[in-house]
Write an enzyme that holds these catalytic residues in place. Structure first.
Site, mmCIF file in Angstrom:
data_model
loop_
_atom_site.group_PDB
_atom_site.id
_atom_site.type_symbol
_atom_site.label_atom_id
_atom_site.label_comp_id
_atom_site.label_asym_id
_atom_site.label_seq_id
_atom_site.Cartn_x
_atom_site.Cartn_y
_atom_site.Cartn_z
ATOM 1 N N HIS A 162 0.800 -1.214 0.000
ATOM 2 C CA HIS A 162 0.000 0.000 0.000
ATOM 3 C C HIS A 162 0.838 1.272 0.000
ATOM 4 O O HIS A 162 0.280 2.362 0.019
ATOM 5 C CB HIS A 162 -0.914 0.001 1.232
ATOM 6 C CG HIS A 162 -0.170 -0.007 2.531
ATOM 7 N ND1 HIS A 162 0.555 -1.100 2.962
ATOM 8 C CD2 HIS A 162 -0.020 0.939 3.488
ATOM 9 C CE1 HIS A 162 1.101 -0.818 4.140
ATOM 10 N NE2 HIS A 162 0.781 0.404 4.471
ATOM 11 N N CYS A 163 2.170 1.164 -0.019
ATOM 12 C CA CYS A 163 3.014 2.365 0.108
ATOM 13 C C CYS A 163 3.825 2.680 -1.147
ATOM 14 O O CYS A 163 3.530 3.623 -1.860
ATOM 15 C CB CYS A 163 3.943 2.207 1.311
ATOM 16 S SG CYS A 163 3.103 2.311 2.907
ATOM 17 N N ILE A 164 4.853 1.886 -1.401
ATOM 18 C CA ILE A 164 5.835 2.241 -2.432
ATOM 19 C C ILE A 164 5.221 2.408 -3.823
ATOM 20 O O ILE A 164 5.520 3.380 -4.523
ATOM 21 C CB ILE A 164 6.983 1.215 -2.470
ATOM 22 C CG1 ILE A 164 7.618 1.078 -1.079
ATOM 23 C CG2 ILE A 164 8.037 1.625 -3.491
ATOM 24 C CD1 ILE A 164 8.116 2.370 -0.507
ATOM 25 N N CYS A 217 2.312 3.290 -4.604
ATOM 26 C CA CYS A 217 1.193 4.243 -4.621
ATOM 27 C C CYS A 217 1.582 5.637 -4.145
ATOM 28 O O CYS A 217 1.331 6.634 -4.825
ATOM 29 C CB CYS A 217 0.056 3.713 -3.744
ATOM 30 S SG CYS A 217 -0.603 2.112 -4.243
ATOM 31 N N ASP A 218 2.191 5.725 -2.969
ATOM 32 C CA ASP A 218 2.350 7.022 -2.317
ATOM 33 C C ASP A 218 3.082 8.072 -3.154
ATOM 34 O O ASP A 218 2.637 9.228 -3.217
ATOM 35 C CB ASP A 218 3.058 6.846 -0.968
ATOM 36 C CG ASP A 218 2.209 6.080 0.028
ATOM 37 O OD1 ASP A 218 1.043 5.775 -0.305
ATOM 38 O OD2 ASP A 218 2.704 5.775 1.129
#
Length: 431
Positions: free
Chosen positions: A275-277, A279-280
């Site tokens: 959910h991080c790399i 997307c963010d």
């Protein structure tokens, strides 16, 4: 108390019945709720998904063993409530919003979940309440979705209510970094908001680092994960350099990491998921495109990360060709399909794109993952196979779980190791 208590029997809401309401019980929200409860707080755990609530209530959520023990204790306590109705957030002194902020297939921020959660928090807000957004988003999101709408309701940030942003710092599957030991950054809409939010977070975190604004806290989170993305892209590139030059990149990284300053080890792999790399950084790029600011380092890093699964498929084709085989008609076994070891999460996992591409190229694809008994790949539903019972032309090691035994691998099996971490006695090739 658990969600077994009928909601319709509850008395009229009263702010302060609970110390904190956690909105969203996913990989961030549930551990957050359990940390507050373990610290002695009365916790209202809210999720609009009946399926998710049932999974939490049944103890089937994907958690660290320490958090699983916390969940068992919480479910036996009247100070921990599971509910589906966000309106009960008005019962709590503080509200912490922990909902996902993914991107679309076009790499555009998908703000639907956070917009709905913030709208509900604004609608249910009561004077004196502290509202903290933790979901990663663009700079200005807290102002746009919380502070301004609350002001429109007549609730002024810093006077009537207290609004802040504090980015989540959860590493799923990693028990070294718990809520208690990981510092939390927090920035409020006003200094009074920052102080109020810091006081809430201090109940389950030893170190709270205050910044000057919600925007500074929002950019902190984007910078953290963009930093990781850029360095992962570099590690992947250096891995190909090492293979081209006939050198073991893992040996090189470990050697470089002996330097006590100026270097931080990042490791290559089949791509970045979760959910991080993946997307963010796109939240930052999306916002900066509107402002016409060029960020070539970030842009190229994200393009390289996005292209990494395709590179895996190209390498599969090369390895099979070297063995006198074509990709069409080949049988491939993928070991591990989650985005990282020891979790059940397949969101944005590179394995999904790799398997889809292999199937589209005419390969027969099986997978084995003790954490994922069933997996949808395109329009197909695959089931985890017994790896020892599957005849394959090539094994792709995608995710190496601690519970994954590789003792069944015969010495003559062709193995593509995308993790760069297989034991030396296993005959393998790397990306």
């Amino acid at each position: 108390m658990t969600a077994a208590r009928p909601e319709t029997t509850w008395p009229a809401p009263a702010c302060g019945t609970y110390d904190v309401a956690i909105v969203g019980l996913g990989y961030v929200g549930l551990p957050t709720a359990l940390a507050f409860h373990a610290a002695g707080g009365r916790v209202l755990a809210i999720d609009t998904s009946a399926e998710r609530l049932a999974k939490v209530r049944d103890g089937a959520a994907d958690l660290l063993e320490s958090d699983r023990a916390r969940l068992e204790a919480a479910l036996r306590d009247d100070g921990f409530a599971l509910v589906a109705d966000p309106s009960y957030a008005s019962w709590a002194r503080a509200v912490i919003i922990c909902v996902p902020t993914p991107v679309t297939a076009q790499l555009v921020p998908d703000l639907r979940a956070v917009a709905v959660a913030c709208e509900a928090a604004v609608h249910q807000a009561v004077p004196g309440q502290v509202i903290i957004l933790t979901s990663t988003s663009y700079v200005g999101c807290t102002e746009d979705l919380l502070a301004a709408p609350l002001a429109a309701r007549g609730l002024r940030a810093g006077q009537d209510v207290f609004v802040a942003f504090s980015p989540e710092r959860i590493d799923p599957g990693n028990d070294r970094y718990t809520h208690e030991v990981v510092p939390r950054v927090v920035g409020g809409a006003t200094p009074q908001c920052t102080a109020a939010a810091a006081k809430v977070l201090a109940h389950c975190t030893r170190n709270v680092h205050e910044v000057s604004s919600t925007g500074a806290a929002e950019l902190t989170k984007l910078f953290e994960n963009t930093f990781r993305a850029v360095n992962i892209a570099l590690a992947n590139e250096m891995a190909e350099v090492g293979r081209t030059l006939g050198l073991d990149i893992m040996e090189v990284i470990k050697a470089a990491a002996t330097k006590p300053y100026g270097f931080m080890p990042f490791f290559p792999g089949p791509g970045a998921g979760g959910h991080c790399i993946p997307c963010d950084p796109h939240y930052l790029l999306w916002q900066l495109r509107e402002k016409r600011l060029q960020t070539p380092v970030v842009t190229e890093a994200m393009a390289a990360i996005a292209g990494r699964p395709r590179r895996v498929v190209d390498r599969v084709r090369e390895v099979l060709s070297d063995a006198g085989l074509g990709l069409a008609g080949a049988r491939v076994l993928v070991l591990g399909v989650t985005y990282k070891p020891d979790v059940e999460d397949v969101r944005e996992s590179p394995a999904l794109e790799i398997m889809t591409s292999l199937l589209a190229s005419g390969a027969t694809v099986d997978y084995h993952d003790p954490h994922v008994p069933e997996l949808r790949v395109g329009d197909q539903v695959l089931r985890s196979a017994d790896p020892a019972a599957v005849t394959t032309d090539l094994v792709i090691v995608h995710t190496r779980h601690r519970a994954m035994d590789l003792g069944w691998l015969p010495e003559d099996r062709l193995v593509l190791d995308t993790t760069y971490r297989l034991p030396g006695q296993i005959r393998r090739v790397v990306l």
